[in-house]
Motif scaffolding. Structure first.
Motif, PDB file in Angstrom:
ATOM      1  N   LEU A 280      -4.059  -7.896  -9.107  1.00  0.00           N
ATOM      2  CA  LEU A 280      -2.987  -6.948  -8.775  1.00  0.00           C
ATOM      3  C   LEU A 280      -3.173  -6.375  -7.367  1.00  0.00           C
ATOM      4  CD1 LEU A 280      -2.891  -5.061 -12.202  1.00  0.00           C
ATOM      5  CD2 LEU A 280      -1.387  -6.905 -11.457  1.00  0.00           C
ATOM      6  N   GLU A 281      -4.432  -6.096  -7.022  1.00  0.00           N
ATOM      7  CA  GLU A 281      -4.695  -5.562  -5.671  1.00  0.00           C
ATOM      8  C   GLU A 281      -4.257  -6.562  -4.599  1.00  0.00           C
ATOM      9  OE1 GLU A 281      -5.746  -2.572  -5.080  1.00  0.00           O
ATOM     10  OE2 GLU A 281      -7.047  -1.867  -6.688  1.00  0.00           O
TER      11      GLU A 281
ATOM     12  N   ARG B 111      -0.604  -6.464  -4.008  1.00  0.00           N
ATOM     13  CA  ARG B 111      -0.131  -5.256  -3.326  1.00  0.00           C
ATOM     14  C   ARG B 111      -0.228  -5.370  -1.814  1.00  0.00           C
ATOM     15  NH1 ARG B 111      -1.661   0.208  -1.902  1.00  0.00           N
ATOM     16  NH2 ARG B 111      -3.831  -0.427  -1.773  1.00  0.00           N
TER      17      ARG B 111
ATOM     18  N   CYS C 158       5.600  -8.330   3.108  1.00  0.00           N
ATOM     19  CA  CYS C 158       6.860  -8.034   2.427  1.00  0.00           C
ATOM     20  C   CYS C 158       7.889  -7.516   3.426  1.00  0.00           C
ATOM     21  CB  CYS C 158       6.632  -6.981   1.351  1.00  0.00           C
ATOM     22  SG  CYS C 158       8.102  -6.728   0.350  1.00  0.00           S
TER      23      CYS C 158
ATOM     24  N   HIS D  30       8.265  -3.925  -1.028  1.00  0.00           N
ATOM     25  CA  HIS D  30       7.433  -4.213  -2.210  1.00  0.00           C
ATOM     26  C   HIS D  30       8.219  -4.113  -3.515  1.00  0.00           C
ATOM     27  CE1 HIS D  30       3.691  -4.932  -0.103  1.00  0.00           C
ATOM     28  NE2 HIS D  30       4.227  -4.138   0.788  1.00  0.00           N
TER      29      HIS D  30
ATOM     30  N   ARG E 237       6.953  -5.794  -9.361  1.00  0.00           N
ATOM     31  CA  ARG E 237       6.318  -4.949 -10.381  1.00  0.00           C
ATOM     32  C   ARG E 237       5.666  -5.881 -11.389  1.00  0.00           C
ATOM     33  NH1 ARG E 237       7.532  -2.429  -6.838  1.00  0.00           N
ATOM     34  NH2 ARG E 237       8.928  -0.633  -6.624  1.00  0.00           N
TER      35      ARG E 237
ATOM     36  N   ARG F 255       9.010   3.622   3.819  1.00  0.00           N
ATOM     37  CA  ARG F 255       7.910   2.682   4.092  1.00  0.00           C
ATOM     38  C   ARG F 255       8.039   2.040   5.466  1.00  0.00           C
ATOM     39  NH1 ARG F 255       8.135   0.286  -1.654  1.00  0.00           N
ATOM     40  NH2 ARG F 255       7.255   1.993  -2.839  1.00  0.00           N
TER      41      ARG F 255
ATOM     42  N   CYS G 241       8.604 -11.409  -3.716  1.00  0.00           N
ATOM     43  CA  CYS G 241       7.844 -11.294  -4.975  1.00  0.00           C
ATOM     44  C   CYS G 241       7.007 -12.558  -5.189  1.00  0.00           C
ATOM     45  CB  CYS G 241       8.787 -11.089  -6.153  1.00  0.00           C
ATOM     46  SG  CYS G 241       9.609  -9.488  -6.166  1.00  0.00           S
TER      47      CYS G 241
ATOM     48  N   ALA H   4       3.910 -12.413  -3.021  1.00  0.00           N
ATOM     49  CA  ALA H   4       2.896 -11.494  -3.563  1.00  0.00           C
ATOM     50  C   ALA H   4       2.246 -12.109  -4.804  1.00  0.00           C
ATOM     51  CB  ALA H   4       3.553 -10.156  -3.904  1.00  0.00           C
TER      52      ALA H   4
END
Lengths: 118, 260
Positions: free
Chosen positions: B31-32, B35, B39, B44, B47, B96, B143, B146
């Protein structure tokens, strides 16, 4: 099943045998009698022969006549396989093997039956 | 592992050890790594909801499965359900992007300022963009990027991973997914029962069919020396099928009680 016709002579069983030979080499249907025994027992449980079981999975589009696998019928058959397994009284590895042998028959005849759904 | 080797050894693993749990710290690392992915507009959208398969009631698990992916979902001890949060652009209102200006990532040298973000980028570009039919496609691209970082991190941690589809309705109910999250894929995670090579590197379309030099139809030149270098660095490994793969699959099928 037709009592006069050996199970090996059904077209769908011949296709299964061919698929297994191509996938694994040798002649798995001849070498592992439990595979055909599982199919025979299922046919007896269900009341249809192997070709009829297979034919049940397919429908034809009215407009084009193209044959396709019916999702609903495949699901119905999967439920029937599950019922057969439960009726067999087997559990654990033996039950899984019984189911897997049946699924192999359908898979090598082009009916995608995922073990995770049974 | 070296970066290129991680790429080279990644496989879509379909045979997991169903009973071997995955350590929480390894899931966190996955997960890290998601993140910190690149992007667009630092939005981001990704989820992810982590669910242990053993904690999903069997009837719910069955409803999550699709006909083709069912077995992978059944075997993988951890599911990471990935979603696209379509609401994120309007929720953060350019905050952001302003952060990127503050930290010196977006600079006046490239035309960036707080005023530009507040008066032009957010209201005149991002808001209309977030209402455009193409918006989910663009956001899904990020997505995917990531998710891929997470995928490669999992491989680097010695795990097996495989993206699959899932049935969105029962998943939404199970995890209390908000209405404006779009379902993407589930990352199935666990320790592989397959060998590390998993039968070898899977076939891919020829390089020349995919990548072009200046104009479509003019393939980007592929230098054999570079290919050899990447082989040396283990980004390219032995192509599938490796000898013994069929036997490996047969043994796995028998071990797990699967069709042959």
């Amino acid at each position: 099943m037709k009592p006069e016709q050996p199970i090996e002579q059904y077209e769908s069983v011949a296709a299964w045998a061919k698929g297994l030979r191509e996938q694994w080499g040798g002649d798995p249907l001849a070498e592992e009698p439990e595979k055909l025994e599982a199919l025979s027992a299922f046919c007896e449980f269900d009341g249809r022969d192997p070709d009829e079981l297979l034919a049940f999975c397919f429908l034809r589009r009215k407009e084009t006549g193209v044959r396709f696998v019916s999702v609903k019928r495949r699901e119905a058959l999967a439920l029937q396989v599950r019922a057969f397994r439960e009726a067999s009284g087997l559990s654990g590895t033996e039950a899984r093997r019984l189911t897997s042998n049946l699924l192999s028959f359908f898979i090598h005849n082009g009916i995608q039956m995922n073990a995770g759904t049974i | 592992m070296e970066y290129k080797e991680v790429i080279g050894i990644r496989r879509s693993i379909r045979y997991f050890d169903p009973d071997r749990p995955v350590e929480a710290d390894k899931i966190q690392k996955i997960l890290e790594s998601m993140r910190v992915a690149s992007c667009a507009v630092n939005a981001h959208w990704l989820r992810a909801v982590v669910v242990k398969r053993s904690e999903i009631p069997q009837s719910t698990l069955d409803s999550l499965k699709t006909p083709v992916t069912a077995l992978v979902q059944e075997l993988a001890p951890v599911h990471i359900y990935c979603y696209l949060d379509t609401g994120t652009v309007k929720q953060v209102e350019g905050k952001r992007l302003r952060e990127l200006v503050d930290v010196g990532a977006l600079n006046p040298s490239h035309g960036w300022s707080h005023k530009f973000v507040d008066e032009l980028v957010y209201p005149q570009i991002l808001v209309p963009f977030s209402e455009d039919p193409a918006y989910p496609v663009a956001a899904a691209f990020d997505c995917g990027g990531a998710g891929t970082q997470g995928l490669l991190t999992a491989v680097d941690e010695g795990l097996g991973v495989c993206w699959t589809a899932f049935n969105a309705e029962p998943a939404k109910e199970m995890m209390d997914i908000p209405d404006d999250w779009l379902p993407l894929y589930v990352m199935n995670v666990g320790y592989p029962l397959e060998s590390r090579e998993a039968g070898g590197q899977r076939p891919r379309p020829p390089f020349e069919e995919l990548y072009f030099d200046g104009k479509v139809g003019r393939p980007f030149p592929r230098d054999p020396k570079v290919v050899a270098e990447l082989e040396q660095e283990k980004m390219f490994t032995t192509p599938a099928p490796l000898p013994g793969r069929k036997q490996e699959v047969r043994d796995l099928s028998r071990k797990l009680g699967l069709p042959e």
